[in-house]
Design a protein around this motif. Structure first.
Motif, short mmCIF file in Angstrom:
data_model
loop_
_atom_site.label_atom_id
_atom_site.label_comp_id
_atom_site.label_asym_id
_atom_site.label_seq_id
_atom_site.Cartn_x
_atom_site.Cartn_y
_atom_site.Cartn_z
N ALA A 212 9.18 1.37 5.62
CA ALA A 212 8.28 2.40 6.32
C ALA A 212 8.92 2.87 7.68
O ALA A 212 9.67 1.84 8.25
CB ALA A 212 7.19 1.70 6.48
N GLN B 194 -2.14 -4.96 5.64
CA GLN B 194 -3.63 -4.60 5.83
C GLN B 194 -4.01 -4.95 7.30
O GLN B 194 -4.09 -6.02 7.52
CB GLN B 194 -4.26 -4.87 4.79
CG GLN B 194 -5.50 -4.02 4.76
CD GLN B 194 -6.27 -4.22 3.39
OE1 GLN B 194 -6.01 -5.06 2.59
NE2 GLN B 194 -7.41 -3.35 3.10
N TYR C 169 3.85 -6.01 2.29
CA TYR C 169 2.67 -5.03 2.62
C TYR C 169 1.93 -5.53 3.62
O TYR C 169 2.13 -6.78 3.95
CB TYR C 169 1.89 -4.71 1.20
CG TYR C 169 2.57 -4.13 0.19
CD1 TYR C 169 3.53 -5.17 -0.57
CD2 TYR C 169 2.49 -2.94 -0.13
CE1 TYR C 169 3.94 -4.35 -1.70
CE2 TYR C 169 3.10 -2.17 -1.37
CZ TYR C 169 4.01 -3.05 -1.85
OH TYR C 169 4.57 -2.48 -3.14
N LYS D 80 -8.33 -0.46 7.86
CA LYS D 80 -7.28 0.32 7.28
C LYS D 80 -6.95 -0.12 5.93
O LYS D 80 -7.09 -1.01 5.64
CB LYS D 80 -5.96 0.30 8.06
CG LYS D 80 -6.29 0.80 9.70
CD LYS D 80 -4.75 0.82 10.67
CE LYS D 80 -5.19 1.56 11.74
NZ LYS D 80 -3.91 1.57 12.57
N GLN D 81 -6.32 0.85 5.15
CA GLN D 81 -5.75 0.83 3.77
C GLN D 81 -4.46 -0.22 3.74
O GLN D 81 -3.76 -0.12 4.92
CB GLN D 81 -5.44 1.87 3.16
CG GLN D 81 -6.80 2.76 2.86
CD GLN D 81 -6.32 3.69 1.69
OE1 GLN D 81 -5.47 4.38 1.81
NE2 GLN D 81 -7.32 4.31 0.87
N ARG D 82 -4.13 -0.83 3.00
CA ARG D 82 -2.76 -1.68 2.63
C ARG D 82 -1.85 -0.56 2.39
O ARG D 82 -1.95 0.36 1.97
CB ARG D 82 -3.07 -2.41 1.48
CG ARG D 82 -1.90 -3.70 1.30
CD ARG D 82 -2.02 -4.69 0.24
NE ARG D 82 -3.21 -5.25 0.47
CZ ARG D 82 -3.54 -6.34 -0.37
NH1 ARG D 82 -2.79 -6.92 -1.32
NH2 ARG D 82 -4.93 -7.01 -0.14
N GLU D 83 -0.69 -0.93 3.32
CA GLU D 83 0.47 -0.31 3.25
C GLU D 83 1.70 -0.81 3.03
O GLU D 83 1.69 -2.25 3.32
CB GLU D 83 0.65 0.77 4.52
CG GLU D 83 0.70 -0.40 5.82
CD GLU D 83 0.93 0.41 7.27
OE1 GLU D 83 0.75 1.68 7.03
OE2 GLU D 83 1.13 -0.30 8.12
N SER D 84 2.65 -0.15 2.46
CA SER D 84 4.09 -0.70 2.14
C SER D 84 4.87 -0.97 3.72
O SER D 84 4.74 0.08 4.36
CB SER D 84 4.93 0.19 1.45
OG SER D 84 6.05 -0.20 1.09
#
Length: 113
Positions: free
Chosen positions: A60, A39, A37, A43-47
């Motif tokens: 992704a 971040q 993941y 911003k939000q943490r993303e996969s």
């Protein structure tokens, strides 16, 4: 319990490559889901990339064709090629074992333009 330790981040120019790794404190079953993941600031943490418990790799859209996730019994890796400035973020590895999600401390990846 399991501890995860990332390494291999750094500073690279756009178009370059990095290969962060995530070490496990004990042998991990091949049937456990795990992934990377990220971040970015604000911003939000993303996969980014996941290996499912069935061994399927999911990416992704932003990572498809450029990143490759892999693992062995001791470590998980993220081969990152053709890096872009927008890939700049703290990258975290994570896995789920016996219903609990574990996280590493993160490794900084910075891509300069």
């Amino acid at each position: 319990q399991v501890q995860l330790v990332e390494s291999g981040g750094g500073l690279v120019q756009a178009g370059g490559s990095l290969r962060p790794s995530c070490g496990f404190s004990r042998t991990i079953s091949s049937l456990i889901a795990m992934g990377w993941y990220r971040q970015a600031p604000g911003k939000q943490r993303e996969s980014v990339a996941i290996i499912t418990s069935a061994g399927t790799m999911n990416y992704a859209d932003s990572a498809k064709g450029r990143f490759t996730i892999s693992r062995d019994n001791a470590k998980m890796y993220l081969q990152m090629d053709s890096l872009k400035p927008e890939d700049t973020a703290v990258y975290y590895c994570s896995l789920v074992d016996r219903g609990r999600q574990y996280w590493g401390q993160g490794t900084q990846v910075t891509v300069s333009s």
